[in-house]
Write a protein that holds these residues in place. Structure first.
Motif, mmCIF file in Angstrom:
data_model
loop_
_atom_site.group_PDB
_atom_site.id
_atom_site.type_symbol
_atom_site.label_atom_id
_atom_site.label_comp_id
_atom_site.label_asym_id
_atom_site.label_seq_id
_atom_site.Cartn_x
_atom_site.Cartn_y
_atom_site.Cartn_z
ATOM 1 N N PHE A 202 0.826 -1.206 0.000
ATOM 2 C CA PHE A 202 0.000 0.000 0.000
ATOM 3 C C PHE A 202 0.861 1.257 0.000
ATOM 4 N N VAL A 203 2.122 1.136 0.383
ATOM 5 C CA VAL A 203 3.044 2.271 0.367
ATOM 6 C C VAL A 203 3.423 2.579 -1.081
ATOM 7 N N SER A 204 3.804 3.825 -1.328
ATOM 8 C CA SER A 204 4.173 4.245 -2.677
ATOM 9 C C SER A 204 5.274 3.352 -3.255
ATOM 10 N N PRO A 205 5.130 2.889 -4.507
ATOM 11 C CA PRO A 205 6.172 2.060 -5.124
ATOM 12 C C PRO A 205 7.532 2.744 -5.182
ATOM 13 N N ALA A 206 7.552 4.069 -5.306
ATOM 14 C CA ALA A 206 8.826 4.787 -5.337
ATOM 15 C C ALA A 206 9.568 4.620 -4.013
ATOM 16 N N ILE A 207 8.843 4.688 -2.902
ATOM 17 C CA ILE A 207 9.476 4.514 -1.589
ATOM 18 C C ILE A 207 9.961 3.081 -1.419
ATOM 19 N N LEU A 208 9.157 2.102 -1.828
ATOM 20 C CA LEU A 208 9.564 0.707 -1.718
ATOM 21 C C LEU A 208 10.803 0.424 -2.557
ATOM 22 N N SER A 209 10.857 0.988 -3.757
ATOM 23 C CA SER A 209 12.010 0.772 -4.626
ATOM 24 C C SER A 209 13.269 1.372 -4.025
ATOM 25 N N ARG A 210 13.160 2.599 -3.515
ATOM 26 C CA ARG A 210 14.328 3.233 -2.906
ATOM 27 C C ARG A 210 14.776 2.480 -1.668
ATOM 28 N N ALA A 211 13.817 2.048 -0.851
ATOM 29 C CA ALA A 211 14.177 1.304 0.356
ATOM 30 C C ALA A 211 14.859 -0.010 0.009
ATOM 31 N N ALA A 212 14.373 -0.695 -1.037
ATOM 32 C CA ALA A 212 15.008 -1.949 -1.455
ATOM 33 C C ALA A 212 16.427 -1.702 -1.964
ATOM 34 N N LEU A 213 16.610 -0.616 -2.731
ATOM 35 C CA LEU A 213 17.947 -0.286 -3.239
ATOM 36 C C LEU A 213 18.899 0.047 -2.096
ATOM 37 N N TYR A 214 18.426 0.849 -1.141
ATOM 38 C CA TYR A 214 19.264 1.213 0.002
ATOM 39 C C TYR A 214 19.585 -0.013 0.858
ATOM 40 N N THR A 215 18.613 -0.911 1.003
ATOM 41 C CA THR A 215 18.857 -2.121 1.786
ATOM 42 C C THR A 215 19.949 -2.973 1.160
ATOM 43 N N CYS A 216 19.880 -3.132 -0.163
ATOM 44 C CA CYS A 216 20.921 -3.905 -0.852
ATOM 45 C C CYS A 216 22.294 -3.247 -0.681
ATOM 46 N N GLY A 217 22.331 -1.919 -0.743
ATOM 47 C CA GLY A 217 23.602 -1.220 -0.569
ATOM 48 C C GLY A 217 24.154 -1.380 0.834
ATOM 49 N N VAL A 218 23.284 -1.221 1.844
ATOM 50 C CA VAL A 218 23.724 -1.342 3.241
ATOM 51 C C VAL A 218 24.203 -2.760 3.531
ATOM 52 N N VAL A 219 23.383 -3.756 3.177
ATOM 53 C CA VAL A 219 23.727 -5.139 3.474
ATOM 54 C C VAL A 219 24.956 -5.575 2.675
ATOM 55 N N GLY A 220 25.017 -5.164 1.409
ATOM 56 C CA GLY A 220 26.162 -5.545 0.596
ATOM 57 C C GLY A 220 27.471 -4.996 1.139
ATOM 58 N N SER A 221 27.466 -3.730 1.532
ATOM 59 C CA SER A 221 28.694 -3.122 2.045
ATOM 60 C C SER A 221 29.089 -3.728 3.381
ATOM 61 N N LEU A 222 28.109 -3.965 4.280
ATOM 62 C CA LEU A 222 28.432 -4.552 5.577
ATOM 63 C C LEU A 222 28.879 -6.003 5.441
ATOM 64 N N ALA A 223 28.266 -6.747 4.521
ATOM 65 C CA ALA A 223 28.697 -8.127 4.300
ATOM 66 C C ALA A 223 30.124 -8.171 3.751
ATOM 67 N N TYR A 224 30.450 -7.221 2.884
ATOM 68 C CA TYR A 224 31.814 -7.146 2.364
ATOM 69 C C TYR A 224 32.801 -6.837 3.482
ATOM 70 N N VAL A 225 32.412 -5.924 4.372
ATOM 71 C CA VAL A 225 33.265 -5.595 5.519
ATOM 72 C C VAL A 225 33.462 -6.826 6.399
ATOM 73 N N GLY A 226 32.377 -7.554 6.676
ATOM 74 C CA GLY A 226 32.487 -8.742 7.504
ATOM 75 C C GLY A 226 33.335 -9.831 6.877
ATOM 76 N N ALA A 227 33.254 -9.956 5.549
ATOM 77 C CA ALA A 227 34.013 -11.000 4.861
ATOM 78 C C ALA A 227 35.493 -10.673 4.759
ATOM 79 N N THR A 228 35.843 -9.402 4.748
ATOM 80 C CA THR A 228 37.247 -9.015 4.599
ATOM 81 C C THR A 228 37.905 -8.654 5.926
ATOM 82 N N ALA A 229 37.146 -8.648 7.020
ATOM 83 C CA ALA A 229 37.715 -8.321 8.325
ATOM 84 C C ALA A 229 38.559 -9.480 8.836
ATOM 85 N N LYS A 230 39.371 -9.187 9.848
ATOM 86 C CA LYS A 230 40.176 -10.235 10.449
ATOM 87 C C LYS A 230 39.269 -11.312 11.031
#
Length: 337
Positions: A202-230
């Protein structure tokens, strides 16, 4: 509801490696936080838009695109590509900056066992999220989202918790050798997530799309940090994160159980939103390094490979981050009006 932490369980939180009791507690709290936050958002949407629901619900041509306001002006191709380039540079810069900030000392390259187990776990995570999104969209088109919003919020919350936590426990504790039953529980878990999240359409598709894009960016960057950390650098976060997610879940429950004033409601909402965003970002780091640790154990024969169990934690992390980003973006849009 929130599981009570007995003294014996509290003592295990001090161990450097998470025991078998801690993971279901954290997963249950993360599930509750996801359902409660979603229920809060949807109850607000229902109160604000309850009148037009009856007329719009029965339109046979209703689609995701017809829910939003018409586009007044589309950007030119050059402007669209410029925006894509800025977004890509911003995401890449964020990954590099986060990696430099968190990982001043990086580890050696991943071993074959670690890389294979991490890849398989993220495959199940991606497939599970895709199934959840498709099922949620299908339920929305079939009218289940409307019936969920019109029902008693407490009943919906209880059924969601029982169904999701039950199927989650079944998927986590079924032996990996019993593939048929384990995948059945896993599909049931994703179906319960879809039923809970379907009213978000029911929320605007534009908001859902942006939230999905931001989620992928946040999770992707943090997962990369976790995988490359000591090795095991973020494993110690298990105890503090469990305490943090419990606070976030309680702050989400407080408005429903306590007579709070406007100031108290604002504080609990901020803790649920921004505190939850920080906590589940930490869980991405923790879960990534936990998967690598389990990959090393699988390589030595100390445990059986179970990527479905690993993927459930990552799914809950991404869903909780996505829900909070949807709320934050919706608030930002409302303030601009």
């Amino acid at each position: 509801m929130i599981p009570l932490l007995r003294p014996s369980i509290l003592l295990t939180l001090r161990l450097p490696v998470v025991s078998s009791l801690r993971q279901p507690l954290a997963s249950s709290a993360r599930s509750f936080s996801s359902f409660r936050t979603s229920s809060s958002v949807l109850s607000t949407l229902h109160k604000q838009t309850s009148k037009p629901f009856s007329s719009t619900f029965f339109r046979s041509s209703r689609t995701l695109l017809t829910d939003s306001a018409p586009v007044v002006a589309r950007p030119s191709p050059s402007e669209a590509w410029r925006r894509y380039a800025i977004t890509a540079v911003t995401v890449a810069g964020t990954v590099v900056a986060v990696n430099v900030f968190f990982n001043r000392e990086t580890r050696d390259a991943l071993s074959l066992d670690e890389r294979s187990y991490l890849h398989e776990s993220f495959q199940y995570t991606g497939v599970g999220l895709a199934l959840t999104a498709v099922a949620a969209r299908t339920m929305f088109k079939n009218g289940l989202a409307f019936r969920i919003m019109a029902a008693n919020p407490w009943a919906v919350l209880g059924i969601s918790l029982v169904g999701s936590i039950g199927t989650m426990m079944g998927a986590m504790y079924t032996a990996p050798e019993n593939k048929l039953l384990k995948h059945a529980f896993w599909l049931g878990f994703n179906a319960c997530q879809a039923a809970t999240l379907s009213p978000l359409f029911f929320v605007s598709p534009a908001i859902l799309s942006r939230a999905a894009l931001y989620t992928c960016g946040v999770v992707g960057s943090l997962a990369y940090v976790g995988a490359t950390a000591k090795t095991d650098k973020y494993i110690y976060l298990g105890g503090p994160l469990l305490a943090g997610v419990t606070v976030v879940a309680l702050s989400s429950l407080a408005p429903m159980a306590l007579p709070l004033g406007l100031r108290g409601l604002a504080i609990t909402e901020a803790v649920s939103l921004y505190g939850g965003l920080a906590v589940f970002g930490g869980f991405v780091l923790y879960d990534t390094q936990k998967i690598l640790q389990h990959g090393r154990m699988v390589g030595t024969g100390a445990m059986a490979a179970d990527p479905i169990r690993e993927s459930i934690g990552l799914e809950l992390d991404m869903i909780n981050i996505f829900i909070r980003l949807v709320q934050i973006l919706s608030r930002s849009k409302d303030r601009k009006k």
